[in-house]
Design a protein around this motif. Structure first.
Motif, short mmCIF file in Angstrom:
data_model
loop_
_atom_site.label_atom_id
_atom_site.label_comp_id
_atom_site.label_asym_id
_atom_site.label_seq_id
_atom_site.Cartn_x
_atom_site.Cartn_y
_atom_site.Cartn_z
N ALA A 1 52.81 98.36 19.43
CA ALA A 1 51.57 97.51 19.70
C ALA A 1 50.86 98.30 20.77
O ALA A 1 51.31 98.83 21.89
CB ALA A 1 52.22 96.30 20.37
N ASP B 1 47.88 97.59 23.35
CA ASP B 1 47.25 96.57 23.85
C ASP B 1 45.93 96.90 24.80
O ASP B 1 45.20 96.35 24.83
CB ASP B 1 48.05 95.79 24.58
N GLU C 1 50.01 98.41 15.65
CA GLU C 1 49.25 97.09 16.22
C GLU C 1 47.96 97.36 17.05
O GLU C 1 48.13 98.14 17.94
CB GLU C 1 49.99 95.97 16.80
N ASP D 1 45.64 92.32 15.50
CA ASP D 1 46.26 90.92 16.30
C ASP D 1 45.39 90.16 16.97
O ASP D 1 45.15 90.19 17.82
CB ASP D 1 47.55 91.76 17.45
N LYS E 1 44.96 86.80 16.49
CA LYS E 1 45.75 85.74 16.80
C LYS E 1 44.54 84.65 16.51
O LYS E 1 44.42 83.89 17.19
CB LYS E 1 46.18 85.76 18.30
N HIS F 1 57.72 84.95 19.00
CA HIS F 1 57.05 85.78 19.98
C HIS F 1 57.08 85.27 21.38
O HIS F 1 56.56 84.25 21.51
CB HIS F 1 55.55 85.89 19.69
N THR G 1 53.88 87.17 26.76
CA THR G 1 53.68 88.20 27.75
C THR G 1 53.64 87.57 29.28
O THR G 1 54.38 87.78 30.19
CB THR G 1 52.70 89.18 27.64
N ARG H 1 56.39 85.91 30.32
CA ARG H 1 57.69 86.77 30.87
C ARG H 1 57.45 87.50 32.24
O ARG H 1 58.13 87.83 33.22
CB ARG H 1 57.91 88.08 29.91
N GLY I 1 57.87 90.78 21.83
CA GLY I 1 57.59 90.22 23.27
C GLY I 1 58.80 91.00 23.95
O GLY I 1 60.13 90.36 24.05
N GLY I 2 58.61 91.86 24.91
CA GLY I 2 59.66 92.50 25.84
C GLY I 2 60.61 93.21 25.26
O GLY I 2 61.73 93.43 25.78
N VAL J 1 57.26 96.61 19.35
CA VAL J 1 57.40 97.19 20.82
C VAL J 1 56.00 97.68 21.10
O VAL J 1 55.42 98.41 20.54
CB VAL J 1 58.50 98.45 20.73
N GLY J 2 55.76 96.98 22.50
CA GLY J 2 54.62 97.84 23.00
C GLY J 2 54.93 98.45 24.20
O GLY J 2 54.88 99.60 24.29
N SER J 3 54.69 97.72 25.25
CA SER J 3 54.86 98.43 26.83
C SER J 3 56.05 99.41 27.03
O SER J 3 55.79 100.14 27.59
CB SER J 3 54.62 97.40 27.81
O1 LIG Z 1 50.89 90.40 21.27
C1 LIG Z 1 51.27 90.91 22.29
C2 LIG Z 1 51.18 89.95 23.55
O2 LIG Z 1 50.63 88.53 23.03
C3 LIG Z 1 51.84 92.36 22.61
O3 LIG Z 1 51.34 93.17 21.92
C4 LIG Z 1 53.37 92.04 22.12
O4 LIG Z 1 53.98 91.12 22.93
C5 LIG Z 1 54.25 93.36 22.23
O5 LIG Z 1 54.05 93.59 23.50
P1 LIG Z 1 55.37 93.98 24.46
O6 LIG Z 1 56.30 94.89 23.71
O7 LIG Z 1 54.86 94.85 25.70
O8 LIG Z 1 55.97 92.69 24.78
#
Ligand SMILES: O=C(CO)[C@H](O)[C@H](O)COP(=O)(O)O
Length: 219
Positions: A6, A8, A27, A56, A58, A133, A136, A139, A166-167, A186-188
């Motif tokens: 992801a 973002d 993503e 994404d 949403k 999900h 964010t 969390r 998510g996380g 996996v994002g951050s």
């Molecule tokens: O859609 C998202 C937030 O709404 C993020 O892209 C998803 O949660 C992944 O990010 P991370 O791994 O940093 O939690």
């Protein structure tokens, strides 16, 4: 298991090309989509032509317009919120089918209670996955609930392919792999790390059945 990376924030665009050897799905995250618009999708397609792109969005209303925009720009997937009306689900499903694309239903508004998802509404064929999900913001505010992880098995029991988000990162990988989602988002943990490529490689190397989990793998 498929790896969805992801992106973002706009500055994450610089990492796109580095991820093409690890990501099954790129993503374009909601904030990036709002900041850069459809050009983020077309840029991802240009830089990583062999990797599928997920927008994404949403989506919660105006489904036809949003679907036509993002699929028209080259996205293979978009997200629609589970709490949207059945009319939105149906129109997005029809547009996805017309483009040969796939919809992911995101239960983020039911965070931790995905099993309460009202499924008396039958989702269209082009709905590929249910996303469980962890939000964010919850969390970041200190919510450490893992109910969304537990929901993966419940969603599998209802016959859905599942995307888990998510996380997720190296610290939580073992627990999330254990519940066997088809897509791991996996994002951050990658994009904000000092060495995104090495983290992506580390995660990819630990995925069971990497590159498998598409709807067509089950047919
Ligand atoms: O859609 C998202 C937030 O709404 C993020 O892209 C998803 O949660 C992944 O990010 P991370 O791994 O940093 O939690």
């Amino acid at each position: 298991m498929l790896l969805q990376v992801a992106f973002d924030k706009p500055e994450h665009l610089a990492l796109l090309a580095q991820m093409k050897e690890f990501a099954d799905i790129i993503e374009i995250g909601t904030p990036m989509l709002k900041r850069l618009g459809l050009s983020a999708i077309t840029t991802a397609r240009e830089l990583c032509p062999e990797v599928m792109v997920l927008a994404d969005t949403k989506t919660v209303d105006g489904g036809r317009f949003e679907a036509d925009m993002v699929f028209g720009a080259g996205a293979a997937f978009m997200t629609v919120l589970s709490c949207a009306s059945s009319a939105t689900h149906e129109t997005v499903g029809r547009r996805a089918a017309a483009f040969g694309a796939t919809v992911i239903v995101d239960t983020i508004t039911e965070a931790g209670k995905a099993e309460l998802l009202p499924l008396n509404a039958v989702f269209p064929e082009s709905f590929g996955y249910i996303a469980v999900h962890s939000p964010t913001d919850a969390r970041l505010a200190g919510n450490t609930s893992t109910l969304h992880v537990d929901a993966v098995r419940k969603m599998h029991d209802r016959g859905f392919l599942v995307s888990l988000a998510g996380g997720i990162g190296p610290d939580t990988l073992q627990a999330v792999i254990a519940v066997e989602p088809e897509i791991l988002v996996v994002g951050s943990a990658i994009t904000e790390s000092a060495n995104p490529k090495e983290v992506a490689r580390w995660i990819r190397d630990r995925l069971p059945n990497p590159g498998r989990g598409w709807p067509w793998d089950r047919r």
